[in-house]
Design a protein around this motif. Structure first.
Motif, PDB file in Angstrom:
ATOM      1  N   GLY A   1       0.861  -1.293  -0.029  1.00 41.93           N
ATOM      2  CA  GLY A   1       0.096   0.023  -0.036  1.00 41.93           C
ATOM      3  C   GLY A   1       0.944   1.127  -0.108  1.00 41.93           C
ATOM      4  O   GLY A   1       0.668   2.106  -0.658  1.00 41.93           O
ATOM      5  N   GLU A   2       1.996   1.294   0.723  1.00 43.55           N
ATOM      6  CA  GLU A   2       2.778   2.376   0.846  1.00 43.55           C
ATOM      7  C   GLU A   2       3.509   2.660  -0.272  1.00 43.55           C
ATOM      8  O   GLU A   2       3.591   4.155  -0.838  1.00 43.55           O
ATOM      9  N   LEU A   3       3.767   1.765  -1.236  1.00 46.12           N
ATOM     10  CA  LEU A   3       4.218   2.061  -2.681  1.00 46.12           C
ATOM     11  C   LEU A   3       3.352   2.904  -3.570  1.00 46.12           C
ATOM     12  O   LEU A   3       3.675   3.931  -4.150  1.00 46.12           O
ATOM     13  N   ILE A   4       2.149   2.245  -3.540  1.00 41.84           N
ATOM     14  CA  ILE A   4       1.176   2.925  -4.321  1.00 41.84           C
ATOM     15  C   ILE A   4       0.898   4.425  -4.003  1.00 41.84           C
ATOM     16  O   ILE A   4       0.440   5.149  -4.468  1.00 41.84           O
ATOM     17  N   GLY A   5       1.035   4.547  -2.534  1.00 40.80           N
ATOM     18  CA  GLY A   5       0.652   5.977  -2.016  1.00 40.80           C
ATOM     19  C   GLY A   5       1.730   6.942  -2.375  1.00 40.80           C
ATOM     20  O   GLY A   5       1.589   7.848  -2.728  1.00 40.80           O
ATOM     21  N   GLN A   6       3.162   6.324  -2.146  1.00 40.16           N
ATOM     22  CA  GLN A   6       3.968   7.157  -2.490  1.00 40.16           C
ATOM     23  C   GLN A   6       4.191   7.435  -4.167  1.00 40.16           C
ATOM     24  O   GLN A   6       4.433   8.783  -4.560  1.00 40.16           O
ATOM     25  N   TRP A   7       3.940   6.604  -4.856  1.00 40.38           N
ATOM     26  CA  TRP A   7       3.587   6.805  -6.263  1.00 40.38           C
ATOM     27  C   TRP A   7       2.757   7.873  -6.686  1.00 40.38           C
ATOM     28  O   TRP A   7       2.832   8.830  -7.519  1.00 40.38           O
ATOM     29  N   ALA A   8       1.358   7.793  -6.064  1.00 38.45           N
ATOM     30  CA  ALA A   8       0.540   8.572  -6.277  1.00 38.45           C
ATOM     31  C   ALA A   8       0.833  10.088  -5.761  1.00 38.45           C
ATOM     32  O   ALA A   8       0.480  11.054  -6.426  1.00 38.45           O
ATOM     33  N   LYS A   9       1.454  10.186  -4.700  1.00 35.88           N
ATOM     34  CA  LYS A   9       1.652  11.666  -4.095  1.00 35.88           C
ATOM     35  C   LYS A   9       2.528  12.168  -5.030  1.00 35.88           C
ATOM     36  O   LYS A   9       2.796  13.337  -5.390  1.00 35.88           O
ATOM     37  N   ALA A  10       3.820  11.445  -5.637  1.00 32.50           N
ATOM     38  CA  ALA A  10       4.867  11.966  -6.490  1.00 32.50           C
ATOM     39  C   ALA A  10       4.159  12.203  -7.793  1.00 32.50           C
ATOM     40  O   ALA A  10       4.509  13.285  -8.443  1.00 32.50           O
ATOM     41  N   THR A  11       3.229  11.507  -8.466  1.00 32.40           N
ATOM     42  CA  THR A  11       2.526  11.733  -9.546  1.00 32.40           C
ATOM     43  C   THR A  11       1.808  13.113  -9.454  1.00 32.40           C
ATOM     44  O   THR A  11       1.734  13.814 -10.582  1.00 32.40           O
ATOM     45  N   MET A  12       1.096  13.128  -8.366  1.00 33.46           N
ATOM     46  CA  MET A  12       0.168  14.360  -8.353  1.00 33.46           C
ATOM     47  C   MET A  12       0.718  15.508  -8.022  1.00 33.46           C
ATOM     48  O   MET A  12       0.447  16.918  -8.362  1.00 33.46           O
ATOM     49  N   GLY A  13       2.044  15.481  -7.391  1.00 32.11           N
ATOM     50  CA  GLY A  13       2.886  16.617  -7.305  1.00 32.11           C
ATOM     51  C   GLY A  13       2.110  17.624  -6.174  1.00 32.11           C
ATOM     52  O   GLY A  13       1.458  17.225  -5.246  1.00 32.11           O
ATOM     53  N   ASP A  14       2.039  18.904  -6.664  1.00 34.55           N
ATOM     54  CA  ASP A  14       1.300  19.860  -5.731  1.00 34.55           C
ATOM     55  C   ASP A  14      -0.186  19.673  -5.537  1.00 34.55           C
ATOM     56  O   ASP A  14      -0.656  20.197  -4.679  1.00 34.55           O
ATOM     57  N   LYS A  15      -0.698  18.972  -6.670  1.00 30.62           N
ATOM     58  CA  LYS A  15      -2.131  18.706  -6.722  1.00 30.62           C
ATOM     59  C   LYS A  15      -2.484  17.649  -5.577  1.00 30.62           C
ATOM     60  O   LYS A  15      -3.535  17.540  -5.085  1.00 30.62           O
ATOM     61  N   ALA A  16      -1.340  17.054  -4.873  1.00 27.59           N
ATOM     62  CA  ALA A  16      -1.716  16.049  -3.777  1.00 27.59           C
ATOM     63  C   ALA A  16      -2.256  16.653  -2.476  1.00 27.59           C
ATOM     64  O   ALA A  16      -3.209  16.065  -1.958  1.00 27.59           O
ATOM     65  N   ALA A  17      -2.004  18.014  -2.380  1.00 28.57           N
ATOM     66  CA  ALA A  17      -2.373  18.724  -1.320  1.00 28.57           C
ATOM     67  C   ALA A  17      -4.030  18.874  -1.325  1.00 28.57           C
ATOM     68  O   ALA A  17      -4.451  19.281  -0.177  1.00 28.57           O
ATOM     69  N   GLU A  18      -4.514  18.782  -2.499  1.00 35.64           N
ATOM     70  CA  GLU A  18      -5.709  19.164  -2.739  1.00 35.64           C
ATOM     71  C   GLU A  18      -6.664  17.823  -3.193  1.00 35.64           C
ATOM     72  O   GLU A  18      -7.766  17.882  -3.900  1.00 35.64           O
ATOM     73  N   ALA A  19      -5.993  16.873  -3.075  1.00 38.26           N
ATOM     74  CA  ALA A  19      -6.599  15.446  -3.389  1.00 38.26           C
ATOM     75  C   ALA A  19      -7.950  15.248  -2.802  1.00 38.26           C
ATOM     76  O   ALA A  19      -8.154  15.509  -2.012  1.00 38.26           O
ATOM     77  N   LYS A  20      -8.639  14.409  -3.765  1.00 38.16           N
ATOM     78  CA  LYS A  20     -10.283  13.986  -3.081  1.00 38.16           C
ATOM     79  C   LYS A  20     -10.104  12.512  -3.361  1.00 38.16           C
ATOM     80  O   LYS A  20     -10.047  12.242  -4.476  1.00 38.16           O
ATOM     81  N   ILE A  21      -9.920  11.886  -2.144  1.00 37.16           N
ATOM     82  CA  ILE A  21      -9.621  10.618  -2.202  1.00 37.16           C
ATOM     83  C   ILE A  21     -10.722   9.591  -1.848  1.00 37.16           C
ATOM     84  O   ILE A  21     -11.476   9.802  -0.973  1.00 37.16           O
ATOM     85  N   ALA A  22     -10.877   8.553  -2.672  1.00 35.39           N
ATOM     86  CA  ALA A  22     -11.769   7.630  -2.593  1.00 35.39           C
ATOM     87  C   ALA A  22     -11.380   6.297  -2.294  1.00 35.39           C
ATOM     88  O   ALA A  22     -10.145   5.941  -2.862  1.00 35.39           O
ATOM     89  N   LEU A  23     -11.441   5.363  -1.092  1.00 37.59           N
ATOM     90  CA  LEU A  23     -10.739   4.288  -0.789  1.00 37.59           C
ATOM     91  C   LEU A  23     -11.868   3.213  -1.011  1.00 37.59           C
ATOM     92  O   LEU A  23     -12.853   3.169  -0.083  1.00 37.59           O
ATOM     93  N   LEU A  24     -11.285   2.094  -1.785  1.00 39.10           N
ATOM     94  CA  LEU A  24     -12.477   1.145  -1.885  1.00 39.10           C
ATOM     95  C   LEU A  24     -11.793  -0.195  -1.317  1.00 39.10           C
ATOM     96  O   LEU A  24     -10.701  -0.730  -1.860  1.00 39.10           O
ATOM     97  N   ASP A  25     -12.249  -0.525  -0.319  1.00 37.54           N
ATOM     98  CA  ASP A  25     -11.716  -1.474   0.699  1.00 37.54           C
ATOM     99  C   ASP A  25     -12.456  -2.964   0.216  1.00 37.54           C
ATOM    100  O   ASP A  25     -13.284  -2.879  -0.485  1.00 37.54           O
ATOM    101  N   LEU A  26     -11.860  -3.728   1.223  1.00 37.92           N
ATOM    102  CA  LEU A  26     -12.539  -5.288   1.083  1.00 37.92           C
ATOM    103  C   LEU A  26     -13.847  -5.500   1.702  1.00 37.92           C
ATOM    104  O   LEU A  26     -14.751  -5.962   1.172  1.00 37.92           O
ATOM    105  N   ALA A  27     -13.807  -5.416   2.980  1.00 39.55           N
ATOM    106  CA  ALA A  27     -14.938  -6.106   3.711  1.00 39.55           C
ATOM    107  C   ALA A  27     -15.065  -5.228   5.047  1.00 39.55           C
ATOM    108  O   ALA A  27     -14.318  -4.771   5.710  1.00 39.55           O
ATOM    109  N   ILE A  28     -16.220  -5.132   5.340  1.00 44.59           N
ATOM    110  CA  ILE A  28     -16.699  -4.328   6.615  1.00 44.59           C
ATOM    111  C   ILE A  28     -16.047  -5.068   7.989  1.00 44.59           C
ATOM    112  O   ILE A  28     -15.616  -4.273   8.906  1.00 44.59           O
TER     113      ILE A  28
END
Length: 339
Positions: A136-163
């Motif tokens: 999870g950390e790897l994709i989070g780091q990649w997403a942050k670097a890819t979005m750059g300055d826009k990461a500060a204004e991200a609107k994040i949806a989290l699609l998890d597994l089970a309740i």
């Protein structure tokens, strides 16, 4: 006694010895969440190949659907009754299965959790798994670097597994958020974070239909979502279809975990920006090796140094690498994928 009689007696003795040897063949069990998910299909393939190589009899069981706890309990009982030497299990309910696992261990079986750590992790003799928090950390780091300055204004949806929040669900979710720079609440659960960038968490059952419905629900809450975390690639495929239906598939970043061949193809096609690839065949084959060693002399597997489980590896797959986050491209990912 004539020579003929002696020969017959010798042959009969040999036959009895062979029969006795067959009857004493060591056996192992593989219990997966389902027998249709390509991840578990590859896991079974790895177990079968290694069991045949080492002369172990392998019996495989699976839940009817992801979350079918009762079938897994019945499978454990069958393995104990059969006198198996060990069990490899991917638990659907990591807490509720603990008593059944303890019964197997009390009966002298080696129990190894594959992919999904039990809760607590030491309820099993060992765990062979991807470092799901790191995945999870790897994709989070990649997403942050890819979005750059826009990461500060991200609107994040989290699609998890089970309740019920099984451990693999929590580890990937919390790893992603930490990698993206979100302050965690209790890292042992998801949903208690207070970062305003999080639109919400929805569960998917780890399949495409669940991913589609979860994405629709979160888009109804905030149509400006621009970053989607998914527990696995089928859920990511469903999220993409929901975004496509509202014309948002081009400007929303989707990240995931698994590394199956369809998911790697989706990285190549631009459906998924990046995915963390794990290796189920290795988990199962190493698990069978451990049961064979245990059957031979009682040796139990040791955890990877510095961790409380045996780490079977993870790599980030993306065709848009970023500085500071090691990755492989989709061509290399396709060589290593499963399913």
């Amino acid at each position: 006694m004539t020579k003929t009689t002696l020969l017959r007696a010798a042959l009969a003795g040999t036959a009895l010895t062979l029969i006795a040897g067959m009857a004493q063949a060591d056996s192992a069990c593989l219990i997966t969440k389902t027998d249709t998910n390509p991840f578990f299909v590859k896991m079974k393939e790895g177990a079968e190949v290694k069991a045949a190589e080492l002369g172990l009899e392998l019996k495989s069981y699976a839940g009817r659907i992801d979350g079918d706890h009762e079938s897994q309990v019945s499978a454990i009982e069958a393995c104990i009754a059969d006198g198996a030497k060990g069990i490899l299990i991917t638990a659907s309910d990591t807490k509720a299965i603990v008593d059944s696992v303890q019964a197997a261990r009390d009966a002298g079986l080696l129990v190894i959790a594959l992919d999904t750590p039990l809760d607590p992790i030491d309820a099993a003799d060992a765990t062979f798994a991807t470092d799901n928090f790191k995945a999870g950390e790897l994709i989070g780091q990649w997403a942050k670097a890819t979005m750059g300055d826009k990461a500060a204004e991200a609107k994040i949806a989290l699609l998890d597994l089970a309740i019920s929040q099984p451990s693999v669900d929590v580890l990937r979710d919390q790893g992603f958020l930490q990698g993206f720079g979100v302050e965690l609440g209790d890292p042992q659960k998801w949903g208690d974070e207070t970062d305003p960038r999080i639109v919400g968490h929805e569960v998917t059952s780890g399949n495409e239909e669940g991913g589609l419905k979860a994405m629709e629900t979160l888009l109804a809450q905030d149509p400006d979502i621009n970053l989607v975390y998914t527990i696995n690639e089928p859920a990511a495929a469903g999220a993409y279809e929901a975004l496509k239906a509202v014309g948002r598939e081009k400007d929303v970043l989707i990240v995931s975990v698994d590394g199956g061949c369809p998911g790697v193809q989706n990285v190549k096609d631009g459906v998924i920006g990046a995915t963390s690839q794990q290796y189920p065949l290795d988990m199962a084959s190493k698990g069978i090796e451990a049961i064979a060693a245990f059957a031979k002399d009682g040796t139990k597997p040791a955890a990877t140094e510095g961790k409380d489980f045996t780490d079977t590896g993870v790599q980030l797959v993306t065709d848009k690498p970023v500085e500071g986050v090691e990755s492989i491209d989709s061509a290399k990912g396709a060589e290593l994928c499963w399913g």
